[in-house]
Structure formats: C-alpha cells, structure tokens
Design a protein around this motif. Sequence first.
Motif, mmCIF file in Angstrom:
data_model
loop_
_atom_site.group_PDB
_atom_site.id
_atom_site.type_symbol
_atom_site.label_atom_id
_atom_site.label_comp_id
_atom_site.label_asym_id
_atom_site.label_seq_id
_atom_site.Cartn_x
_atom_site.Cartn_y
_atom_site.Cartn_z
ATOM 1 N N LEU A 62 0.834 -1.201 0.000
ATOM 2 C CA LEU A 62 0.000 0.000 0.000
ATOM 3 C C LEU A 62 0.871 1.254 0.000
ATOM 4 C CD1 LEU A 62 -3.064 0.015 -0.012
ATOM 5 C CD2 LEU A 62 -3.034 0.404 2.435
ATOM 6 N N LEU A 78 1.465 4.041 -3.143
ATOM 7 C CA LEU A 78 1.337 5.497 -3.027
ATOM 8 C C LEU A 78 2.628 6.187 -3.445
ATOM 9 C CD1 LEU A 78 -0.782 5.727 0.230
ATOM 10 C CD2 LEU A 78 -1.506 6.298 -2.080
ATOM 11 N N SER A 99 2.578 6.225 -7.141
ATOM 12 C CA SER A 99 1.586 7.209 -7.590
ATOM 13 C C SER A 99 2.189 8.595 -7.537
ATOM 14 C CB SER A 99 0.344 7.215 -6.704
ATOM 15 O OG SER A 99 -0.044 5.928 -6.399
ATOM 16 N N VAL A 147 2.510 10.980 -10.756
ATOM 17 C CA VAL A 147 1.826 12.266 -10.758
ATOM 18 C C VAL A 147 2.843 13.396 -10.964
ATOM 19 C CG1 VAL A 147 0.423 13.854 -9.401
ATOM 20 C CG2 VAL A 147 -0.113 11.440 -9.377
ATOM 21 N N PRO A 188 -7.846 3.756 0.432
ATOM 22 C CA PRO A 188 -6.764 4.752 0.363
ATOM 23 C C PRO A 188 -6.395 5.116 -1.076
ATOM 24 C CG PRO A 188 -6.196 3.044 1.923
ATOM 25 C CD PRO A 188 -7.432 2.582 1.228
ATOM 26 N N MET A 189 -6.420 4.102 -1.956
ATOM 27 C CA MET A 189 -6.094 4.351 -3.366
ATOM 28 C C MET A 189 -7.156 5.218 -4.028
ATOM 29 S SD MET A 189 -3.334 2.666 -3.976
ATOM 30 C CE MET A 189 -2.557 2.293 -2.446
ATOM 31 N N LEU A 193 -7.043 8.838 -2.170
ATOM 32 C CA LEU A 193 -5.837 9.668 -2.203
ATOM 33 C C LEU A 193 -5.317 9.960 -3.611
ATOM 34 C CD1 LEU A 193 -3.869 8.222 0.844
ATOM 35 C CD2 LEU A 193 -5.037 10.416 0.698
ATOM 36 N N ILE A 194 -5.350 8.951 -4.485
ATOM 37 C CA ILE A 194 -4.711 9.166 -5.787
ATOM 38 C C ILE A 194 -5.461 10.190 -6.649
ATOM 39 C CG2 ILE A 194 -3.923 8.033 -7.907
ATOM 40 C CD1 ILE A 194 -3.220 5.612 -6.108
#
Lengths: 273, 104
Positions: free
Chosen positions: A31, A35, A38, A42, B80-81, B84-85
């Motif tokens: 997890l 992130l 990500s 981004v 959470p994905m 948050l993303i």
Amino acid sequence: MSTETTTSVWGGGNRPMKASYGKLMMWFFLLTDALTFSGFLVAYGFARHKYEEIWPLAENVFTHFPGIEGHQPLLYVALMTFILIMSSVTMVLAVHYGHEMNKKKVTLWMGLTLLGGIIFLGSQAWEWMHFINGTAEGAMLLADGSVAHVLQAGELINGQTYAHEILKLGENYFITEGAKVSELLNGAEPIYGANMVVNEYGAPQFANFFFFITGFHGFHVFLGVVINLIIFVNILLGTYEKRGHYEMVEKVGLYWHFVDLVWVFVFTFFYLI
Amino acid sequence: MAAHSTSTKHIWKTFFILLIITTVEVGLGMYNSANPGDMNWTILKWAFIIMTIWKAYFIVVDFMHVGSEEKSLKLTLALPMIILIPYLLFIILNEAIYVHGTLH
C-alpha cells in the motif's frame, strides 16, 4: 509470547480480517509502495504539463527492436509487458500448486517466474542502453540551453520540403535563413542520447523521470528476482514441505504481482500517453 | 485454504484477458503513432487510462486473490487508493496547468 489459546484481539490471538500476519504486513508495504509510485507518476504528469512543448513522445524515442530494422514504436515495450504478465501468470500458478502441496509443480512454475524476471531485467538494460546512446544524428544543445534538431536540406517533413535546416524544439517552425542558423548554432554543442543533464530528444526532465521511475521499478524487479531466488532454493530444500504450507510463496507472489501492476501503469503513462 | 481455490483454468482466462487488453492498447498506440491526428486524442487517452485500470483490477482481484479476501480487507486496500490518488492527481495536474508558461 502469546500461545495458540490466546483469544484477545490485541494479543494477536486471531487473524485480523482473516488474513495471516505475514500477508497483512506485505499488504501494508504494498500500500505504501503503491502510493510512492503514484507520487512519482503524478510528478511526471506535472513536469509533462509544465514542459509540454519540448516533451518528447516515447513513441519517437523508443523505436528499436532487436533484429528488426527501422522505426518500430511500442513493439519492444509491448514485448517487455508481455514478459512481465507472463511471469505473473507463472507466479500465480506456483501459488496455486502451493495450496495443493505439489512440490514438483511449484518448483517448475517458480523457476519460470524467476526466468521471466531475469529476461525482463535484461530487456530493460537494452532499452536503457539505446536511450543513453541516442541516435546517430544526435541534436544540438544551443547556447541558451534549448535543444535543436538539425535536418538535411531538402528533407521532406509533413508534406513540405524545407530548404534547410534547423528545428528548435518547442517551436513550430523551421529556421531556414542561413544567417539565423549560424547565429543559433554559435556556441552550440552536439549531444547524443540522454543522461541526467541533457536529452537529445527534448526536455531533460523526460530523461530524469524515465531513469528514475523505470529505474525504481527495475530495482523492484531486481529485488523480486533475489527474493524469488531465495524462495526457490527453499522450495528445492523442502523447507515448505516440512512447514506444512507454502504461504511464503503466496507472500512473495503478492510482491511480484505488485511489480507487474506498477509496470501496467508505467507502460500507459510513459509509453502510450 | 478453501477461500483461495482458484482453478488453473480461471488463471489462464485472466491471462488471456490481460493479453487481449494489452494487444488492443499497443495496436491503438501503433496506429496513432503511424497516423497522427486520425483518432481523437482525448478519447484515445481516456481509453488507455480505462484499459489500464481494467487490467489493474484483474491483476489485483484474480492474481493477488483480493477477490476472495474479507470485505474489510478489500476496503482497507482499495479506499486509500480510490481517495488519495485522484485527490493528488487533481491538485498536482491543476497546478501544472497553472504553472505552465508562468515559471521557467
């Protein structure tokens, strides 16, 4: 240490969400890692929007395929994607036969997973090599820091023949006037390929993000191969037969699938879009 | 262990789905590269993103066996994905469009 008879939730006496401790810890890690990736992708999006005019298109950068001449956009990265998906399938099959306590088949599929990972790493090295070496023609790094492509006179581009000679990246016109060209090329240096400072294809940020994101992913694949190798040796030694279950294969399987999952996104945002 | 009794047939089916989606993506990408402007880029871009999320779904649900986990674990992983993303994307890309052409 709590014993088997502990029933208190806080003592770890039951399995939260019916998943074992080890699997939950792996999910915690994945997890956070998801992130992290990500965040990288981004940030790539940010740089791309910022430098839109000089951002190179991956299909014009990665055009090589071993053994085939000419312009081959996307073909090589499609092969890499296929290799990684394939090694994900072999991993899930290893997990499947682990549940059946079939040591022979777990060994086979885990071995193939290992092989897929190694081939993927080799492919990535090949891709990096081409990107770092660049094209034979290269580009010119102008004194003001921008990149220009010098073209042969009389070359046909988008149905128009230009007398000469220079395309400053980010501009939509060719500079053909002799005096202007020599003024631009004054103090310019030829550059070939890409590194962390210059990039013949356009914005150096493209190269920075490429090396960083595919490098970080490649590092994950490398770690995955190392961990898979350790598990593979343990399978051969019969460690999990003695333990009575192949949960270890399942846990590294989660990690390996995650690496494939990240590649699915890298593939789309780096190569397709 | 009963919760994880995925059959090998099911695994190969998922593999072929992933393979077909990837082939379609690569095909569209190659066509667009050879004939720029033929296809609407905005639609194509969203098609790529949807296909990517679709592939991610198959990997997570079938290969990582999240499909057979408890609902609480599914939500713990997905929320959470999902929250948050898109939030991060919205903030950063919005700012990128603003910063574009303002700073050097």
